[in-house]
Design a protein around this motif. Sequence first.
Motif, PDB file in Angstrom:
ATOM      1  N   GLY A 160      -7.766  -5.970  -2.787  1.00  0.00           N
ATOM      2  CA  GLY A 160      -7.694  -4.328  -2.227  1.00  0.00           C
ATOM      3  C   GLY A 160      -8.768  -3.389  -2.497  1.00  0.00           C
ATOM      4  O   GLY A 160      -8.859  -2.125  -2.539  1.00  0.00           O
ATOM      5  N   LEU A 216      -3.584   0.579  -1.253  1.00  0.00           N
ATOM      6  CA  LEU A 216      -3.822  -1.021  -1.309  1.00  0.00           C
ATOM      7  C   LEU A 216      -4.716  -1.112  -2.748  1.00  0.00           C
ATOM      8  O   LEU A 216      -4.282  -1.849  -3.218  1.00  0.00           O
ATOM      9  N   THR A 243      -3.420  -2.778  -5.956  1.00  0.00           N
ATOM     10  CA  THR A 243      -4.136  -4.225  -6.553  1.00  0.00           C
ATOM     11  C   THR A 243      -4.727  -4.189  -7.992  1.00  0.00           C
ATOM     12  O   THR A 243      -4.845  -4.929  -8.696  1.00  0.00           O
TER      13      THR A 243
END
Length: 410
Positions: A34, A176, A180
Amino acid sequence: MTTTAPTPARATVFRGLPRVFWLLFSGQLVNRLGGVVLPFLAFHLAGRGYTAGQVAAVVSAYGLGGLGGQPLGGYLADRLGRRTTLIGGLLATAGCLVLIAAAGDLTGLTAAALAMGLAGDVYRPAASALVAETTPPHLRARAFGLMHWAVNAGAAVAGAVAGVLLAHGFWLLVALDVTTGVAFAVIVAVGIPRGRDRAVPRPARNGYAVAARDRLLLLALLLLLLGLILYAQAAYALPLALAADGLPASLHGLLITLNGAIVVIFQPVFIAWLSPLPRLPVLGVSMAVVGAGLALTGLAVHPWHYVVTVVLWSIGEIGMAGFEATLVADLTPEGAHGTYQALYGWTAAVARFAGPAAGAVLLQAHALWWACAATGALCAVFAYLLMPALDRRVRACGPPAVPDGGSAAG
């Protein structure tokens, strides 16, 4: 502080490592998958109408914050504990990512980038300290090498994914990256027991005060600084050399992809071969190989010439990866792995700043490529000269007991 021990020939690079390492490896891999905001931040800011100077100010603020992140993270890791610092640093990083995306003006962006640079490196010394403390000494080079591999593998996938997501909005990249990072924090929170922080030995004095009087450590960090400044020329000077030869920017992209592919494909094999060997000789030879590969860039004219040079310095990069942090771990007194690993991380941050400046001066003097060869050779000699002092340190201190990586105690 330890020397290496032989590894059975039948052992593979993935065998024998403790549970805590694999938790950190998995978390690092997920986190790097990510890692898409910072590589594309400049594109995002340019698209919002900011000038090149304003974009540079934001990026520089991030780099400035990074210089403080590692020392802060090392101090917190040795005082509050590795697990607590890891979780806190990852969650703080996620919050700063949201601030960057939400900032409405240049002042807010710069402040958010500064905070992001500071928070983004806080977790790293804690993660490295856990690897050093839970991995048997003769497997540390393998463990740190695999952590480097996880970073590169995750970054390779992240680059491909980010290009697609950015077309649909910058907030998708942020989502994202935040997801992560939080996932890594959850892996640590669930997989690493709270008892590990309580079991971490506390140094009698501040780890940085101890390190400042450790002349062998300071010499080792100087060696690493030279090698990392040398390696920085791969990012700074290579594109300038391509431009000087009239070669397209697309070739630079292909060469960077080639470097990443070599590391991802071959590093596990090289780790298995190199991890049983003494740290300093491997580091010295690897730095010399990087220097030779970069020096040949000065002779390159055609694209295939550049391919050969990239293959050569990529092999040297694989040899350096893992052995740098391992050397520092071998020199660390009990309870100070956080601060000692932070000093290594800070050295790398300084090299990222000093590398382009040194390269610019030497390039203008038409001496850069010769300097690369000379620096690589100097690093090899320097490493050789440090070997007797490292051997004396090992004999004087003896190998420490290494905790069971699968237990709660650390």
